[in-house]
Design an enzyme around this catalytic site. Sequence first.
Site, PDB file in Angstrom:
ATOM      1  N   SER A 570      38.668 -14.893   6.180  1.00  0.00           N
ATOM      2  CA  SER A 570      37.906 -16.118   5.955  1.00  0.00           C
ATOM      3  C   SER A 570      36.602 -16.065   6.753  1.00  0.00           C
ATOM      4  CB  SER A 570      38.751 -17.340   6.324  1.00  0.00           C
ATOM      5  OG  SER A 570      38.160 -18.528   5.867  1.00  0.00           O
ATOM      6  N   ASP A 658      42.848 -18.105  -4.419  1.00  0.00           N
ATOM      7  CA  ASP A 658      42.182 -18.718  -3.271  1.00  0.00           C
ATOM      8  C   ASP A 658      41.257 -19.831  -3.741  1.00  0.00           C
ATOM      9  OD1 ASP A 658      40.874 -19.366  -0.939  1.00  0.00           O
ATOM     10  OD2 ASP A 658      40.386 -17.306  -0.397  1.00  0.00           O
ATOM     11  N   HIS A 690      44.474 -18.377  -0.146  1.00  0.00           N
ATOM     12  CA  HIS A 690      43.562 -18.055   0.940  1.00  0.00           C
ATOM     13  C   HIS A 690      44.246 -17.324   2.097  1.00  0.00           C
ATOM     14  CE1 HIS A 690      39.843 -18.319   3.125  1.00  0.00           C
ATOM     15  NE2 HIS A 690      40.397 -18.994   4.117  1.00  0.00           N
TER      16      HIS A 690
END
Length: 716
Positions: A570, A658, A690
Amino acid sequence: MHNYTELGREAIAAVFRNIGAFPTPLSAAVTHDTATADGTRYISISTVWSQVDHTKAARLCFSQSWTLLCDHKGVLQCLPPSPCTHSNRELLSSYSTSGSYRAIVSQGSGHQYLEVWSSGGLKTSLDLTALNVHGSVYEDATFACLAWAACEGRLLYVAEKLPGKSEPSGPSSSSSARADGAPGEEFNDKSVYVEDWGEGLTGRSSSVLCVADLGKGDVTVLKGVPPHVSPAQALWTPKDEGVVFVGWWEEPFRLGLKFCSNRRSGLFHLDLQGNCELLSADSVSVSCPRLSPDGRWLVYLQGRVFGPHSQCLSLQQCDWQTKRTSVLLDVVKRPKTGEFAGIYEALPSHCWSSDSQRIIFSSARGNYKDLFVLDRRTKRVTLVSDNSEFGFWKLLLVHKDLLVVSCSAPSRPPRLRVGFLPPVGGEVGMSWVTLNDPSLTFDLEWKALELNPSPQEENLQFSGLCIGALLVRQVAHGSGRQPLVVFIHGGPHSHFCAEWIPSVAALARLGYAVLMVNYRGSTGFGQDGILSLIGNIGSQDVKDVQRAVLHALQDDITLDPQRVMVMGGSHGGFLACHLVGQYPDFYKACAARNPVINAATLVGTSDIVDWRYCSVGLEYSFDQLPTPEALSLMLQISPITHAAQIRAPVLLMLGAKDRRVSPHQGLELYRALKSRGSPIRLLWYVEDGHSLGRVETQADCFINIVLWFQQPLQQR
């Protein structure tokens, strides 16, 4: 295996399976607390654990119980634990106040059930699906509860609202027309878009409060909840006269809720006649209401709406008799070294001392997660954990001043510890008893680092902030230098604490040293640190990580500066890609999970679109439309602008489902590098979101990361 050794896929997988096999405690409850004539107490503790079964590629849950022999001073003896019991079909569980009953929400064959068990066996079983009063029961911490009424005859929980017939927008049904002009036809709402709460909460749209009457064997949905909120985290008020709940604002539209403590919400009181009142302010974010044992005080967490999606929170106190609210513990802007740094996470479900005067909680503090006691009368916060053995202390339960905590360190897997809270003023130096003691078959060592930015890299608005880091490695017995893996956390407003992380321990076991960096903006260092990153993303955080890496290499000559790799997910992937672009000759390989690559193209696809504006220092509003200036700022902070300079091999791991960072972000970098002949590999996980959290995905990612890192090392 203290020096780097080239290994094949099966050997790497074996190390990962071995280290990932240690179970983690999730929750604890006291089932029996019996006093004898001489004052001795027998206390039974039931715990729930999570453990990975790589053979089944599944994450299993099991329960285990301990019985403690105690006196008024502490734990005298711990009897051998019960055998572990598999509990994978359970979604939620809760013991009644007396400990006589255990409620379970379970699922099987497409149905959900509410069961109540006693010492005599199954007492009540309700087929919630067949009753058709509500949709599926919420089990995630953002919404879920399973609360016993004091009478032990009713249970309160949160479930999805049953979908009703949609009302048409625009003209009334009597004058409505189909798109093709035919009048008098009802709208076909099967294809109407239904909002939900985003990543990790797909299909969760509108919740309702439900009460199961165990005597009648029925379930009712409570009336009176304001129509513009989704209720969550509910509990009974004193004397079971009503409920208190958190209400998440649904209007004008829903934003991603998971991992976001900045969503507009309120604390509501609903009586059983359907009258509802707002107890908190209506323009804040609230969570975790917790009622004192005497029913006098209600505390809850409060934060700002919008801005950083994770933040330092204040602790509010509501006098239940007067409904007057005051600040019990304010946001900590700039903690002094070693002192309490603020609250950054949820309160445990049971956090009050027996005299209703102290609140016990865990929270980040620099590179650690610690245990604190707050005196409600003096507002004094006392640190009661000790970092000499464990850097991670998570409170699971407080029961009549008995504390149950989970402790770990980068070199020590999780274990349970228990201890009694001393009288006021004696909290420092608490005595602890360890219930289980898992041991490693190899030695790890770790140290915490704190350093300052260079004068050129200081943030003039927030000067004097520090950078944190943790270095984990296997105890060295040879003379060779170790390759270094730089591990960067996501968020960006989260943090690494000195806890057991299986992937880090496995990398250390394979011969790598691992540096985990808490750049400015990480939680646990005060609100000023969080705010310092706003408008400086892609610059301040990148320089902080590089500064920490150079510091570690200069401080420890056993680390090899010619063999440095970087990885993260991320925002951590965002920074990893920045680093290989901004320092193209420094890093030998990069592995990024669901990275943000181009913030300008992400703004229209993320479930937390507000963060895309906040990250570049812009205010967000629901009716915001992108401007050329805003998109230009977003592009400027993005790794894609450095793609032409990237020379290190890049491994991308993307979740096709995601919703926080679209997988098309990674594809942008893949195509940019592919077109330039740069070494790039992309792993595409069809069923993952995610977190890339499925067991088989986590194992596959780890194996591929190690294999990817080995390649440039073989070329030396």
